[in-house]
Design a protein around this motif. Structure first.
Motif, mmCIF file in Angstrom:
data_model
loop_
_atom_site.group_PDB
_atom_site.id
_atom_site.type_symbol
_atom_site.label_atom_id
_atom_site.label_comp_id
_atom_site.label_asym_id
_atom_site.label_seq_id
_atom_site.Cartn_x
_atom_site.Cartn_y
_atom_site.Cartn_z
ATOM 1 N N SER A 124 -8.173 2.870 -6.422
ATOM 2 C CA SER A 124 -7.992 4.317 -6.314
ATOM 3 C C SER A 124 -8.961 5.016 -7.260
ATOM 4 O O SER A 124 -9.530 4.390 -8.156
ATOM 5 N N GLN A 141 -9.969 0.064 -1.414
ATOM 6 C CA GLN A 141 -9.324 -0.755 -2.446
ATOM 7 C C GLN A 141 -9.222 0.061 -3.721
ATOM 8 O O GLN A 141 -10.124 0.833 -4.054
ATOM 9 N N CYS A 200 -12.460 0.110 -7.584
ATOM 10 C CA CYS A 200 -12.319 0.999 -6.432
ATOM 11 C C CYS A 200 -13.469 0.742 -5.458
ATOM 12 O O CYS A 200 -14.650 0.792 -5.847
ATOM 13 N N VAL A 257 -10.565 -6.386 2.462
ATOM 14 C CA VAL A 257 -10.287 -4.945 2.367
ATOM 15 C C VAL A 257 -11.077 -4.137 3.391
ATOM 16 O O VAL A 257 -10.933 -2.904 3.451
ATOM 17 N N ILE A 282 -5.544 3.937 -1.445
ATOM 18 C CA ILE A 282 -5.998 3.243 -0.240
ATOM 19 C C ILE A 282 -5.625 4.041 1.016
ATOM 20 O O ILE A 282 -4.472 4.436 1.201
ATOM 21 N N MET A 291 0.847 -1.196 0.000
ATOM 22 C CA MET A 291 0.000 0.000 0.000
ATOM 23 C C MET A 291 0.881 1.244 0.000
ATOM 24 O O MET A 291 1.826 1.347 0.785
#
Length: 211
Positions: free
Chosen positions: A153, A151, A185, A89, A163, A1
Motif C-alpha cells: 500500500s 501489492q 508496494c 501479484v 491492493i 485483502m
C-alpha cells in the motif's frame, strides 16, 4: 485483502466499455476490474446499456462488397491470442502486457524500480516497485495519472491506497506517495503526459527513465 475503497469513476468506466479509453488507462481499468467485484458489475451494466443503444440506433448502409470481404476473412485460419492467467501479484491483464514473463525491473534509485510495459501516443504504462517506507519524489502532473496497487500500500496527501485501489491524479494534485510499512508496494501506473517533478535531480533523470 482488505475491501477496495477507491474505484474507477463512472464516466471512465463508460469510456472503457465503449472502447474509447486510451490504451494506458484501459490496461489499468481492465486490471482493476479483474480485482473488483463492484466495478465488474458496473462494467457489465455499461455494456448492457451500450448493446441496447446499438440495437436502437439507425441502420447504416454498407458497401456492396462487404459481404464477400467478410466471408473471405472467415475463410482465413484463426490464431487466437493467448490467454494469460494471474501469476503471483500480477493479474491477467498485466501478465498479457508482460507476455507471460516476469517483470524486467530497471533501477530508478533509492530501491525504487520500474518495468515499462507500453508507450503509446505520448502515454505510458509501467510497473513500479517501491520499498516500504520509501517515497516517490514530490511531483504534479501535466495530464492524468492512474495508479493501481497490486501489492502492499501507499499513502499521500489524499489518503491511503491498498491492493485493488486506484488513485486518479490530475493537474491539480501535487503529492508525495510513500510506501507504507510492511511489504514493498507494487503498482501499475498509467499516464498520458510526463510528470512534473519539483526537485532538480528527478527532473534531470526524467528523460532517461521516460517517466
Amino acid at each position: 485483502m482488505s475491501a477496495i475503497a477507491h474505484h474507477i469513476p463512472d464516466a471512465m468506466m463508460a469510456a472503457y466499455a465503449s472502447g474509447n479509453l486510451p490504451h494506458p488507462f484501459a490496461m489499468v481499468v481492465a486490471t482493476h476490474v479483474s480485482l473488483c467485484v463492484d466495478c465488474r458489475a458496473a462494467l457489465g451494466a455499461h455494456q448492457t446499456v451500450g448493446g441496447v443503444l446499438l440495437e436502437q440506433s439507425d441502420h447504416v448502409a454498407t458497401s456492396a462488397g462487404l459481404k464477400s470481404d467478410l466471408m473471405a476473412l472467415l475463410d482465413e485460419p484463426v490464431r487466437p491470442d493467448p490467454v494469460y492467467d494471474r501469476q503471483g501479484v500480477y493479474p491477467g491483464p498485466v501478465m498479457e502486457a508482460l507476455k507471460g514473463k516476469p517483470p524486467r525491473w530497471k533501477k530508478l534509485g533509492m530501491g525504487v524500480k520500474q518495468c515499462l510495459l507500453s508507450e503509446v501516443d505520448g502515454g505510458s504504462t509501467r510497473l513500479l516497485y517501491i520499498p516500504a517506507g520509501q517515497a516517490v519524489p514530490d511531483h504534479s502532473h501535466n495530464g492524468l495519472e492512474l495508479t493501481l496497487v497490486l501489492q502492499g500500500s501507499f499513502s499521500d496527501e489524499t489518503g491511503r491506497f491498498g491492493i485493488g485501489d486506484v488513485e486518479i491524479a490530475d493537474e491539480d494534485l501535487e503529492h508525495t506517495p510513500i510506501a507504507d510499512a510492511g511489504e514493498a508496494c507494487i503498482c501499475l501506473a498509467a499516464t498520458d503526459a510526463p510528470l512534473r517533478f519539483n526537485a532538480f535531480m528527478p527532473r534531470l533523470l526524467q528523460r532517461f527513465f521516460r517517466i
